[in-house]
Design an enzyme around this catalytic site. Structure first.
Site, PDB file in Angstrom:
ATOM      1  N   ARG A   1     -27.112  23.039  34.730  1.00 39.02           N
ATOM      2  CA  ARG A   1     -25.961  22.125  34.637  1.00 39.02           C
ATOM      3  C   ARG A   1     -24.653  22.868  34.878  1.00 39.02           C
ATOM      4  O   ARG A   1     -23.731  22.347  35.513  1.00 39.02           O
ATOM      5  CB  ARG A   1     -25.960  21.421  33.274  1.00 39.02           C
ATOM      6  CG  ARG A   1     -26.998  20.305  33.215  1.00 39.02           C
ATOM      7  CD  ARG A   1     -27.429  19.964  31.814  1.00 39.02           C
ATOM      8  NE  ARG A   1     -26.334  19.569  30.956  1.00 39.02           N
ATOM      9  CZ  ARG A   1     -26.307  19.776  29.646  1.00 39.02           C
ATOM     10  NH1 ARG A   1     -27.311  20.377  29.037  1.00 39.02           N
ATOM     11  NH2 ARG A   1     -25.289  19.385  28.941  1.00 39.02           N
TER      12      ARG A   1
ATOM     13  N   ARG B   1     -25.515  22.347  19.405  1.00 37.43           N
ATOM     14  CA  ARG B   1     -25.072  20.953  19.509  1.00 37.43           C
ATOM     15  C   ARG B   1     -26.157  19.978  19.025  1.00 37.43           C
ATOM     16  O   ARG B   1     -27.335  20.175  19.281  1.00 37.43           O
ATOM     17  CB  ARG B   1     -24.736  20.645  20.970  1.00 37.43           C
ATOM     18  CG  ARG B   1     -24.344  19.208  21.201  1.00 37.43           C
ATOM     19  CD  ARG B   1     -23.537  19.049  22.420  1.00 37.43           C
ATOM     20  NE  ARG B   1     -24.340  19.021  23.630  1.00 37.43           N
ATOM     21  CZ  ARG B   1     -23.831  18.753  24.824  1.00 37.43           C
ATOM     22  NH1 ARG B   1     -22.543  18.531  24.954  1.00 37.43           N
ATOM     23  NH2 ARG B   1     -24.592  18.753  25.887  1.00 37.43           N
TER      24      ARG B   1
ATOM     25  N   ARG C   1     -30.275  17.483  22.164  1.00 40.30           N
ATOM     26  CA  ARG C   1     -30.491  16.773  23.432  1.00 40.30           C
ATOM     27  C   ARG C   1     -31.600  17.464  24.220  1.00 40.30           C
ATOM     28  O   ARG C   1     -31.711  18.685  24.191  1.00 40.30           O
ATOM     29  CB  ARG C   1     -29.193  16.763  24.242  1.00 40.30           C
ATOM     30  CG  ARG C   1     -28.286  15.636  23.843  1.00 40.30           C
ATOM     31  CD  ARG C   1     -26.949  15.700  24.499  1.00 40.30           C
ATOM     32  NE  ARG C   1     -26.950  16.029  25.912  1.00 40.30           N
ATOM     33  CZ  ARG C   1     -25.864  15.993  26.669  1.00 40.30           C
ATOM     34  NH1 ARG C   1     -24.709  15.627  26.150  1.00 40.30           N
ATOM     35  NH2 ARG C   1     -25.912  16.315  27.944  1.00 40.30           N
TER      36      ARG C   1
ATOM     37  N   ARG D   1     -17.950  13.475  38.396  1.00 44.22           N
ATOM     38  CA  ARG D   1     -18.630  14.763  38.493  1.00 44.22           C
ATOM     39  C   ARG D   1     -18.802  15.186  39.942  1.00 44.22           C
ATOM     40  O   ARG D   1     -19.323  16.272  40.208  1.00 44.22           O
ATOM     41  CB  ARG D   1     -19.977  14.669  37.818  1.00 44.22           C
ATOM     42  CG  ARG D   1     -19.933  15.089  36.347  1.00 44.22           C
ATOM     43  CD  ARG D   1     -21.346  15.064  35.853  1.00 44.22           C
ATOM     44  NE  ARG D   1     -21.637  15.854  34.729  1.00 44.22           N
ATOM     45  CZ  ARG D   1     -21.675  15.394  33.476  1.00 44.22           C
ATOM     46  NH1 ARG D   1     -21.287  14.187  33.217  1.00 44.22           N
ATOM     47  NH2 ARG D   1     -22.072  16.180  32.500  1.00 44.22           N
TER      48      ARG D   1
ATOM     49  N   LYS E   1     -15.583  18.284  25.855  1.00 42.64           N
ATOM     50  CA  LYS E   1     -14.991  17.028  26.345  1.00 42.64           C
ATOM     51  C   LYS E   1     -15.318  15.860  25.416  1.00 42.64           C
ATOM     52  O   LYS E   1     -14.465  15.047  25.101  1.00 42.64           O
ATOM     53  CB  LYS E   1     -15.541  16.655  27.741  1.00 42.64           C
ATOM     54  CG  LYS E   1     -15.331  17.650  28.823  1.00 42.64           C
ATOM     55  CD  LYS E   1     -15.822  17.117  30.162  1.00 42.64           C
ATOM     56  CE  LYS E   1     -17.300  16.853  30.260  1.00 42.64           C
ATOM     57  NZ  LYS E   1     -18.173  18.030  30.172  1.00 42.64           N
TER      58      LYS E   1
HETATM   59  P1  AMP Z   1     -23.304  14.589  29.664  1.00 38.00           P
HETATM   60  O1  AMP Z   1     -23.714  13.830  28.448  1.00 38.00           O
HETATM   61  O2  AMP Z   1     -21.949  14.256  30.154  1.00 38.00           O
HETATM   62  O3  AMP Z   1     -23.534  16.071  29.522  1.00 38.00           O
HETATM   63  O4  AMP Z   1     -24.306  14.093  30.841  1.00 38.00           O
HETATM   64  C1  AMP Z   1     -25.704  14.252  30.708  1.00 38.00           C
HETATM   65  C2  AMP Z   1     -26.382  14.024  32.039  1.00 38.00           C
HETATM   66  O5  AMP Z   1     -26.130  12.701  32.504  1.00 38.00           O
HETATM   67  C3  AMP Z   1     -25.898  14.929  33.168  1.00 38.00           C
HETATM   68  O6  AMP Z   1     -26.528  16.209  33.150  1.00 38.00           O
HETATM   69  C4  AMP Z   1     -26.319  14.106  34.383  1.00 38.00           C
HETATM   70  O7  AMP Z   1     -27.706  14.154  34.584  1.00 38.00           O
HETATM   71  C5  AMP Z   1     -25.987  12.697  33.924  1.00 38.00           C
HETATM   72  N1  AMP Z   1     -24.585  12.299  34.236  1.00 38.00           N
HETATM   73  C6  AMP Z   1     -23.593  12.041  33.348  1.00 38.00           C
HETATM   74  N2  AMP Z   1     -22.464  11.700  33.975  1.00 38.00           N
HETATM   75  C7  AMP Z   1     -22.748  11.747  35.297  1.00 38.00           C
HETATM   76  C8  AMP Z   1     -21.976  11.513  36.468  1.00 38.00           C
HETATM   77  N3  AMP Z   1     -20.671  11.164  36.413  1.00 38.00           N
HETATM   78  N4  AMP Z   1     -22.591  11.661  37.657  1.00 38.00           N
HETATM   79  C9  AMP Z   1     -23.889  12.007  37.748  1.00 38.00           C
HETATM   80  N5  AMP Z   1     -24.671  12.237  36.683  1.00 38.00           N
HETATM   81  C10 AMP Z   1     -24.115  12.115  35.460  1.00 38.00           C
END
Ligand code: AMP
Length: 245
Positions: free
Chosen positions: A194, A150, A183, A113, A38
């Site tokens: 996740r 990544r 990360r 999410r 994404k």
């Molecule tokens: P990402 O970078 O999109 O993989 O997000 C990393 C982490 O941020 C996720 O595993 C969640 O802990 C948090 N996070 C990101 N977006 C959301 C969201 N829309 N709702 C809740 N937690 C989020």
């Protein structure tokens, strides 16, 4: 009497003005499992469509670098791979989309999410014909491989992959030259968690969007093919949706 007329003319024009401003905001929502691509696809689209790329993960990671209780709490959710509570993420996102660069629209990566988040977004942006949902598909096996390789820039968060999307200079960000890092939530255990959370939340979100919104499926086996395919599908849904010249 004259003053009253002026007042009502002003009110009507304000409402029409506000409405047309809102109506001009075109929004892309990227759905997909962690590691499905994404971030890469939405940031490429951001350059092509001249719309800001808003990654809620990036917004949260930036917040964790600041001082204070909120940062400590957020760090715990992120490092465990758990979702941040809806009210925190909603406030974070709504503050960001008020920025001037979002006036023509924006690209959401990592939001919504949960079904609650999807419904809240719908309350704020009710014009369904101004939203395109892009659902990025990839098999869990490939996702695991991709997440292991990544890397992100520790300064500007730009995403890379050691094999599929490497930087021009090893371990250095193409945009700002800073160091690339893994990360903290890209460990096998956290990735599994996740993916489980994603699976549990995905079906109601998909049902919500597929019934009412413009929806595109893209399979991300190869980034370049997927991106071209995605642009064609966006054009097919609505050729006027964004200026990609
Ligand atoms: P990402 O970078 O999109 O993989 O997000 C990393 C982490 O941020 C996720 O595993 C969640 O802990 C948090 N996070 C990101 N977006 C959301 C969201 N829309 N709702 C809740 N937690 C989020």
């Amino acid at each position: 009497m004259f003053k009253k007329c002026i007042f009502w003319v002003f009110v009507v024009f304000s409402i029409l003005g506000a409405h047309s401003l809102m109506a001009e905001q075109n929004i892309f929502i990227f759905l997909g499992a962690p590691g499905a691509g994404k971030g890469t696809l939405s940031s490429k689209l951001s350059e092509k469509a001249h719309l800001p790329h808003i990654s809620t993960g990036d917004l949260l990671r930036a917040q964790t670098k600041k001082e204070g209780d909120l940062s400590v709490r957020l760090n715990e959710y992120l490092s465990k791979g758990e979702l941040v509570p809806d009210e925190i993420i909603l406030e974070t996102l709504m503050n960001r989309v008020k920025d001037d660069d979002c006036k023509n629209g924006f690209i959401l990566d990592g939001f919504p999410r949960t079904l609650t988040q999807a419904k809240k977004l719908d309350e704020h942006f009710p014009h369904k014909d101004h939203i395109i949902v892009v659902n990025v598909l990839l098999s869990p096996k490939v996702i695991l491989e991709r997440l292991k390789g990544r890397r992100i820039c520790q300064n500007c968060s730009k995403g890379y992959h050691v094999a599929f999307n490497p930087p021009s200079v090893k371990n250095k960000c193409d945009d700002c030259g800073s160091k690339l890092i893994s990360r903290t939530d890209d460990t096998i255990e956290t990735i599994q968690k996740r993916l489980e959370i994603y699976k549990a939340q995905y079906t109601p979100i998909k049902r919500f969007y597929k019934e009412q919104y413009q929806w595109i499926d893209v399979r991300n086996d190869s980034l370049e093919t997927c991106f071209t395919n995605m642009l064609e599908k966006i054009q097919a849904v609505d050729p006027e949706f964004v200026d990609m010249s």
